[in-house]
Motif scaffolding. Sequence first.
Motif, PDB file in Angstrom:
ATOM      1  N   ARG A  41      13.258  12.423  -7.849  1.00  0.00           N
ATOM      2  CA  ARG A  41      12.414  13.381  -8.554  1.00  0.00           C
ATOM      3  C   ARG A  41      11.988  14.469  -7.578  1.00  0.00           C
ATOM      4  O   ARG A  41      11.741  14.189  -6.405  1.00  0.00           O
ATOM      5  CB  ARG A  41      11.173  12.679  -9.104  1.00  0.00           C
ATOM      6  CG  ARG A  41      11.463  11.571 -10.103  1.00  0.00           C
ATOM      7  CD  ARG A  41      10.204  10.796 -10.406  1.00  0.00           C
ATOM      8  NE  ARG A  41       9.029  11.658 -10.436  1.00  0.00           N
ATOM      9  CZ  ARG A  41       8.296  11.879 -11.520  1.00  0.00           C
ATOM     10  NH1 ARG A  41       8.584  11.300 -12.639  1.00  0.00           N
ATOM     11  NH2 ARG A  41       7.248  12.681 -11.455  1.00  0.00           N
ATOM     12  N   ARG A  85      13.468   7.185  -0.046  1.00  0.00           N
ATOM     13  CA  ARG A  85      13.445   6.367  -1.256  1.00  0.00           C
ATOM     14  C   ARG A  85      13.721   4.900  -0.925  1.00  0.00           C
ATOM     15  O   ARG A  85      13.163   4.007  -1.551  1.00  0.00           O
ATOM     16  CB  ARG A  85      14.441   6.898  -2.291  1.00  0.00           C
ATOM     17  CG  ARG A  85      13.961   8.229  -2.879  1.00  0.00           C
ATOM     18  CD  ARG A  85      14.908   8.785  -3.908  1.00  0.00           C
ATOM     19  NE  ARG A  85      16.106   9.293  -3.264  1.00  0.00           N
ATOM     20  CZ  ARG A  85      17.318   9.286  -3.794  1.00  0.00           C
ATOM     21  NH1 ARG A  85      17.537   8.776  -4.992  1.00  0.00           N
ATOM     22  NH2 ARG A  85      18.336   9.795  -3.134  1.00  0.00           N
ATOM     23  N   LEU A 135       8.705  13.752  -5.771  1.00  0.00           N
ATOM     24  CA  LEU A 135       8.833  12.759  -4.698  1.00  0.00           C
ATOM     25  C   LEU A 135       9.586  13.344  -3.511  1.00  0.00           C
ATOM     26  O   LEU A 135       9.303  13.008  -2.363  1.00  0.00           O
ATOM     27  CB  LEU A 135       9.538  11.498  -5.204  1.00  0.00           C
ATOM     28  CG  LEU A 135       8.617  10.420  -5.733  1.00  0.00           C
ATOM     29  CD1 LEU A 135       9.416   9.280  -6.353  1.00  0.00           C
ATOM     30  CD2 LEU A 135       7.700   9.887  -4.666  1.00  0.00           C
ATOM     31  N   LEU A 155      10.522   3.604   0.184  1.00  0.00           N
ATOM     32  CA  LEU A 155       9.650   3.408  -0.964  1.00  0.00           C
ATOM     33  C   LEU A 155       9.977   2.107  -1.691  1.00  0.00           C
ATOM     34  O   LEU A 155       9.070   1.364  -2.081  1.00  0.00           O
ATOM     35  CB  LEU A 155       9.757   4.609  -1.911  1.00  0.00           C
ATOM     36  CG  LEU A 155       8.796   4.646  -3.085  1.00  0.00           C
ATOM     37  CD1 LEU A 155       7.352   4.530  -2.631  1.00  0.00           C
ATOM     38  CD2 LEU A 155       9.023   5.925  -3.884  1.00  0.00           C
ATOM     39  N   ASP A 170      15.681   6.331 -10.054  1.00  0.00           N
ATOM     40  CA  ASP A 170      14.362   6.524 -10.672  1.00  0.00           C
ATOM     41  C   ASP A 170      13.462   7.369  -9.779  1.00  0.00           C
ATOM     42  O   ASP A 170      12.630   8.130 -10.268  1.00  0.00           O
ATOM     43  CB  ASP A 170      13.672   5.179 -10.926  1.00  0.00           C
ATOM     44  CG  ASP A 170      14.270   4.398 -12.072  1.00  0.00           C
ATOM     45  OD1 ASP A 170      15.133   4.932 -12.805  1.00  0.00           O
ATOM     46  OD2 ASP A 170      13.879   3.223 -12.232  1.00  0.00           O
ATOM     47  N   ALA A 171      13.611   7.200  -8.480  1.00  0.00           N
ATOM     48  CA  ALA A 171      12.774   7.933  -7.519  1.00  0.00           C
ATOM     49  C   ALA A 171      13.370   9.289  -7.142  1.00  0.00           C
ATOM     50  O   ALA A 171      12.796   9.998  -6.316  1.00  0.00           O
ATOM     51  CB  ALA A 171      12.566   7.081  -6.264  1.00  0.00           C
ATOM     52  N   PHE A 190       5.993   1.333  -5.549  1.00  0.00           N
ATOM     53  CA  PHE A 190       7.131   2.135  -6.002  1.00  0.00           C
ATOM     54  C   PHE A 190       6.844   2.757  -7.366  1.00  0.00           C
ATOM     55  O   PHE A 190       6.978   3.973  -7.547  1.00  0.00           O
ATOM     56  CB  PHE A 190       8.391   1.261  -6.066  1.00  0.00           C
ATOM     57  CG  PHE A 190       9.603   1.968  -6.594  1.00  0.00           C
ATOM     58  CD1 PHE A 190      10.436   2.655  -5.725  1.00  0.00           C
ATOM     59  CD2 PHE A 190       9.917   1.952  -7.946  1.00  0.00           C
ATOM     60  CE1 PHE A 190      11.565   3.316  -6.206  1.00  0.00           C
ATOM     61  CE2 PHE A 190      11.031   2.604  -8.436  1.00  0.00           C
ATOM     62  CZ  PHE A 190      11.860   3.291  -7.555  1.00  0.00           C
ATOM     63  N   GLU A 191       6.457   1.929  -8.318  1.00  0.00           N
ATOM     64  CA  GLU A 191       6.226   2.432  -9.673  1.00  0.00           C
ATOM     65  C   GLU A 191       5.064   3.426  -9.723  1.00  0.00           C
ATOM     66  O   GLU A 191       5.118   4.409 -10.462  1.00  0.00           O
ATOM     67  CB  GLU A 191       6.018   1.270 -10.636  1.00  0.00           C
ATOM     68  CG  GLU A 191       7.308   0.504 -10.871  1.00  0.00           C
ATOM     69  CD  GLU A 191       7.175  -0.699 -11.781  1.00  0.00           C
ATOM     70  OE1 GLU A 191       6.022  -1.090 -12.128  1.00  0.00           O
ATOM     71  OE2 GLU A 191       8.229  -1.268 -12.145  1.00  0.00           O
ATOM     72  N   VAL A 210       6.440   6.720  -8.262  1.00  0.00           N
ATOM     73  CA  VAL A 210       7.343   7.400  -9.192  1.00  0.00           C
ATOM     74  C   VAL A 210       6.536   8.072 -10.305  1.00  0.00           C
ATOM     75  O   VAL A 210       6.833   9.195 -10.690  1.00  0.00           O
ATOM     76  CB  VAL A 210       8.401   6.426  -9.762  1.00  0.00           C
ATOM     77  CG1 VAL A 210       9.166   7.049 -10.927  1.00  0.00           C
ATOM     78  CG2 VAL A 210       9.379   6.008  -8.664  1.00  0.00           C
ATOM     79  N   PRO A 267       3.490  10.854  -7.532  1.00  0.00           N
ATOM     80  CA  PRO A 267       3.832  10.899  -6.106  1.00  0.00           C
ATOM     81  C   PRO A 267       2.637  11.107  -5.173  1.00  0.00           C
ATOM     82  O   PRO A 267       2.641  10.599  -4.059  1.00  0.00           O
ATOM     83  CB  PRO A 267       4.820  12.055  -6.012  1.00  0.00           C
ATOM     84  CG  PRO A 267       5.459  12.079  -7.360  1.00  0.00           C
ATOM     85  CD  PRO A 267       4.357  11.735  -8.322  1.00  0.00           C
TER      86      PRO A 267
END
Length: 173
Positions: A56, A79, A59, A82, A53-54, A90-91, A94, A97
């Motif tokens: 990206r 990550r 990020l 994180l 999910d992270a 975290f959320e 994501v 950033p």
Amino acid sequence: MERRELWEVIEEARRRAPGDAEAVAEEMVAILAALPRERIVAAAQPLWDLLTDAYRIDLWAAAYLINGGASDDGFVYFRGWLVAQGREAFERAVAEPDSLAGLPAVRAAAERDEDLEAPDIVSTVWNAHLKATGEELPPGSFAIRHPALDDWDFDDPAQVRARLPRLAALYLD
């Protein structure tokens, strides 16, 4: 194990070891190792789903800026760090950033020129299984499915300032 249950493990580990990502990893190993073997194995996929999910580009740019560079491995370790910050942070990161600039740990790292990485978070399930059974995780316990990323020149200050203004103010100005 559902993602929600893994977050409960992470939050319990954070309560036991506040403020230290590597200590959070140690506590996660202890918590997971106390579970039945099948539950330990079942934690592997949700952990990798969080790490994915992270995965990206924005990020990665944040990790590059915060840590003064971020190789493939460095981004995995970022990550992991994180994840160790807990579900809310975290959320938020994501989703946005640049919100990382508001975390006290990021602000302190900027002042001290410290990297934010937690490589041991990435191997918590592996280590818990090894601790509990004396064996490695069984093959096929998890799959890593990283999406394709857009291109972004992390060394271009104009792009960084435009996309991550709050972090740029901490790290570039």
